[in-house]
Design a protein around this motif. Structure first.
Motif, PDB file in Angstrom:
ATOM      1  N   PHE A 185      21.973 -22.049  -5.414  1.00  0.00           N
ATOM      2  CA  PHE A 185      21.430 -20.724  -5.735  1.00  0.00           C
ATOM      3  C   PHE A 185      20.318 -20.347  -4.764  1.00  0.00           C
ATOM      4  CE2 PHE A 185      22.575 -22.022 -10.331  1.00  0.00           C
ATOM      5  CZ  PHE A 185      23.899 -21.674 -10.120  1.00  0.00           C
ATOM      6  N   LEU A 186      19.515 -21.344  -4.365  1.00  0.00           N
ATOM      7  CA  LEU A 186      18.475 -21.081  -3.369  1.00  0.00           C
ATOM      8  C   LEU A 186      19.099 -20.687  -2.034  1.00  0.00           C
ATOM      9  CD1 LEU A 186      15.527 -21.049  -2.437  1.00  0.00           C
ATOM     10  CD2 LEU A 186      15.731 -23.515  -1.993  1.00  0.00           C
ATOM     11  N   LEU A 187      20.220 -21.307  -1.676  1.00  0.00           N
ATOM     12  CA  LEU A 187      20.907 -20.941  -0.440  1.00  0.00           C
ATOM     13  C   LEU A 187      21.319 -19.471  -0.465  1.00  0.00           C
ATOM     14  CD1 LEU A 187      22.201 -21.628   2.280  1.00  0.00           C
ATOM     15  CD2 LEU A 187      24.210 -22.476   1.027  1.00  0.00           C
ATOM     16  N   VAL A 188      21.805 -19.010  -1.619  1.00  0.00           N
ATOM     17  CA  VAL A 188      22.163 -17.589  -1.752  1.00  0.00           C
ATOM     18  C   VAL A 188      20.925 -16.712  -1.557  1.00  0.00           C
ATOM     19  CG1 VAL A 188      23.074 -15.816  -3.299  1.00  0.00           C
ATOM     20  CG2 VAL A 188      24.099 -18.094  -3.274  1.00  0.00           C
ATOM     21  N   GLU A 189      19.805 -17.123  -2.166  1.00  0.00           N
ATOM     22  CA  GLU A 189      18.565 -16.365  -1.998  1.00  0.00           C
ATOM     23  C   GLU A 189      18.158 -16.299  -0.528  1.00  0.00           C
ATOM     24  OE1 GLU A 189      15.291 -17.264  -4.803  1.00  0.00           O
ATOM     25  OE2 GLU A 189      16.708 -18.655  -5.743  1.00  0.00           O
ATOM     26  N   CYS A 190      18.225 -17.446   0.141  1.00  0.00           N
ATOM     27  CA  CYS A 190      17.808 -17.501   1.548  1.00  0.00           C
ATOM     28  C   CYS A 190      18.749 -16.703   2.444  1.00  0.00           C
ATOM     29  CB  CYS A 190      17.740 -18.954   2.019  1.00  0.00           C
ATOM     30  SG  CYS A 190      16.431 -19.913   1.242  1.00  0.00           S
ATOM     31  N   LEU A 191      20.042 -16.789   2.174  1.00  0.00           N
ATOM     32  CA  LEU A 191      21.011 -16.032   2.967  1.00  0.00           C
ATOM     33  C   LEU A 191      20.840 -14.532   2.743  1.00  0.00           C
ATOM     34  CD1 LEU A 191      23.306 -16.431   4.977  1.00  0.00           C
ATOM     35  CD2 LEU A 191      24.902 -16.598   3.044  1.00  0.00           C
ATOM     36  N   THR A 192      20.492 -14.166   1.521  1.00  0.00           N
ATOM     37  CA  THR A 192      20.206 -12.758   1.224  1.00  0.00           C
ATOM     38  C   THR A 192      19.008 -12.278   2.034  1.00  0.00           C
ATOM     39  OG1 THR A 192      21.072 -12.962  -1.023  1.00  0.00           O
ATOM     40  CG2 THR A 192      19.575 -11.127  -0.594  1.00  0.00           C
ATOM     41  N   PRO A 202      18.826  -4.578   0.787  1.00  0.00           N
ATOM     42  CA  PRO A 202      18.780  -5.695  -0.163  1.00  0.00           C
ATOM     43  C   PRO A 202      20.040  -5.812  -1.006  1.00  0.00           C
ATOM     44  CG  PRO A 202      16.655  -4.605  -0.114  1.00  0.00           C
ATOM     45  CD  PRO A 202      17.591  -3.770   0.717  1.00  0.00           C
ATOM     46  N   GLU A 203      20.581  -4.685  -1.437  1.00  0.00           N
ATOM     47  CA  GLU A 203      21.780  -4.715  -2.276  1.00  0.00           C
ATOM     48  C   GLU A 203      22.978  -5.246  -1.505  1.00  0.00           C
ATOM     49  OE1 GLU A 203      18.798  -2.040  -3.791  1.00  0.00           O
ATOM     50  OE2 GLU A 203      19.809  -2.064  -1.837  1.00  0.00           O
ATOM     51  N   LEU A 204      23.135  -4.793  -0.268  1.00  0.00           N
ATOM     52  CA  LEU A 204      24.274  -5.229   0.532  1.00  0.00           C
ATOM     53  C   LEU A 204      24.111  -6.707   0.924  1.00  0.00           C
ATOM     54  CD1 LEU A 204      26.894  -4.033   1.624  1.00  0.00           C
ATOM     55  CD2 LEU A 204      25.704  -3.537   3.771  1.00  0.00           C
ATOM     56  N   ALA A 205      22.894  -7.096   1.252  1.00  0.00           N
ATOM     57  CA  ALA A 205      22.637  -8.492   1.620  1.00  0.00           C
ATOM     58  C   ALA A 205      22.975  -9.416   0.447  1.00  0.00           C
ATOM     59  CB  ALA A 205      21.186  -8.666   2.031  1.00  0.00           C
ATOM     60  N   ALA A 206      22.571  -9.044  -0.767  1.00  0.00           N
ATOM     61  CA  ALA A 206      22.840  -9.862  -1.952  1.00  0.00           C
ATOM     62  C   ALA A 206      24.335  -9.968  -2.208  1.00  0.00           C
ATOM     63  CB  ALA A 206      22.131  -9.276  -3.165  1.00  0.00           C
ATOM     64  N   ARG A 207      25.038  -8.860  -2.015  1.00  0.00           N
ATOM     65  CA  ARG A 207      26.492  -8.860  -2.250  1.00  0.00           C
ATOM     66  C   ARG A 207      27.202  -9.763  -1.256  1.00  0.00           C
ATOM     67  NH1 ARG A 207      30.486  -3.664  -1.380  1.00  0.00           N
ATOM     68  NH2 ARG A 207      32.434  -4.699  -2.009  1.00  0.00           N
ATOM     69  N   PHE A 208      26.854  -9.656   0.018  1.00  0.00           N
ATOM     70  CA  PHE A 208      27.514 -10.467   1.040  1.00  0.00           C
ATOM     71  C   PHE A 208      27.174 -11.949   0.863  1.00  0.00           C
ATOM     72  CE2 PHE A 208      28.761  -6.616   3.058  1.00  0.00           C
ATOM     73  CZ  PHE A 208      29.744  -6.949   3.982  1.00  0.00           C
ATOM     74  N   ALA A 209      25.911 -12.246   0.590  1.00  0.00           N
ATOM     75  CA  ALA A 209      25.503 -13.642   0.448  1.00  0.00           C
ATOM     76  C   ALA A 209      26.182 -14.291  -0.755  1.00  0.00           C
ATOM     77  CB  ALA A 209      23.987 -13.722   0.306  1.00  0.00           C
TER      78      ALA A 209
END
Length: 274
Positions: A185-192, A202-209
Motif C-alpha cells: 500500500f505504501l508503494l501505491v502511495e509513493c507511486l502516486t 492527484p486523481e489521475l496519479a492515484a488511478r494509474f498507481a
C-alpha cells in the motif's frame, strides 16, 4: 480433510468476529462449512458480521457457552485481550480439541500454560478478507496429522498457507506477509506521489498507481513465471523501465530498504512475544 469433519456435536468455536474473524468465517462458509457446526463468541461483533450470522443461522454467543466441547477453538481476539480471553474459554477444551491462535506475540508457551493440549499458532494477513490471504502456521507436538489436515483446510479457505518448522519463524511470517500488505500500500502511495511530481493530477496519479499494482499482482498470481522473470520481461535493454530499475536496484535502492524494514518488523515481533 474436508470441513465436513466439523459438525454441530464437534464444532468450531470462533472467539472474536472482527475483521479477521469475520473474513475466516466467510471463507469457511464459502468452502462448505455447515453453519450449524460453528459457534461465534463475541460480545459486540461488527454489523456486517451480525448480518452474516443472521443470514446463515449461525449460533452467536456473547460469552463462552456452557456444555460445549470444541473440535477447533480459534482465538481471533487482539493480543492485549488474551489475558482475559484464555481463562474464559478453558472449559471449551476437550481431549480432541485443537486450538488455533491468530494473535501476534502470544507464544505457544503462553497458550499451553493457559489451555494445554494441541495448539497451532498462526499469522494470517489482511488479504484474507478477499480470499487472497497468506498464513504461516506452527504446531506444538500435541497436534496430530488429522489436526494438521483440518487446520490446513480452515486456513486454505481464505488463501494460501504454509507450515513453518520453528516457532521463531512466525516472527518472520509476521514481518514478511503479516505486515507485507502495508508495504504494498505504501508503494501505491509513493507511486502516486511520483506520478504527481511527473505531471499527473492527484486523481489521475492515484488511478494509474493503484491499477498498476492491482494488475501486476494479478499477473503474478496467474503466471507460472517467477517474479524476476516477469520483471525482465518488462525491461527492454536501454529502455525506460531499465532507467527506472537502475535507481531502484542500486546499492542504496529498494532491496536494502526492504531488508531493513523486514528486520525491524521481525525484531518488534520478537519483542512483543517477550
Amino acid at each position: 480433510m474436508s470441513l465436513s469433519a466439523l459438525t454441530p456435536s464437534s464444532p468450531i468455536v470462533l472467539i472474536g468476529a472482527g475483521k479477521m474473524g469475520g473474513a475466516l468465517l466467510t471463507g469457511w462458509l464459502a468452502s462448505g462449512l455447515d453453519p450449524k457446526a460453528v459457534i461465534v463468541v463475541d460480545p459486540k461483533p461488527p454489523e456486517e458480521t451480525l448480518a452474516l450470522l443472521a443470514a446463515h443461522g449461525i449460533a452467536h454467543e456473547t460469552s463462552a457457552p456452557a456444555g460445549v466441547t470444541a473440535r477447533v477453538l480459534l482465538l481471533a481476539v487482539k493480543p492485549q485481550m488474551m489475558g482475559t480471553a484464555l481463562p474464559a474459554v478453558r472449559d471449551l477444551i476437550g481431549p480432541g480439541t485443537v486450538t488455533i491462535s491468530i494473535a501476534a506475540g502470544t507464544t505457544i508457551a503462553t497458550l499451553e500454560a493457559a489451555l494445554g493440549g494441541a495448539i497451532v499458532r498462526t499469522m494470517p494477513n489482511t488479504p484474507a478478507q478477499v480470499g487472497r490471504g497468506m498464513t504461516g502456521a506452527f504446531a506444538n507436538p500435541a497436534v496430530t496429522a488429522e489436526d494438521r489436515d483440518l487446520v490446513g483446510a480452515l486456513l486454505a479457505a481464505v488463501g494460501e498457507f504454509g507450515w513453518v518448522e520453528t516457532e521463531s519463524l512466525i516472527d518472520t511470517v509476521t514481518a514478511v506477509s503479516g505486515s507485507g500488505p502495508a508495504y504494498v500500500f505504501l508503494l501505491v502511495e509513493c507511486l502516486t506521489k511520483a506520478g504527481i511530481e511527473a505531471g499527473f493530477t492527484p486523481e489521475l496519479a492515484a488511478r494509474f498507481a493503484r491499477q498498476t499494482i492491482v494488475g501486476a499482482g494479478e499477473l503474478l498470481n496467474q503466471s507460472p513465471l517467477p517474479a524476476d522473470t516477469l520483471r525482465k520481461n518488462v525491461t527492454s535493454p536501454g529502455g525506460t523501465t531499465a532507467a527506472a530499475l537502475n535507481v531502484l536496484m542500486a546499492e542504496d535502492g529498494l532491496a536494502p530498504l526492504l531488508v531493513r524494514a523486514v528486520a525491524a518488523a521481525k525484531q518488534r515481533a520478537e519483542e512483543l512475544a517477550g
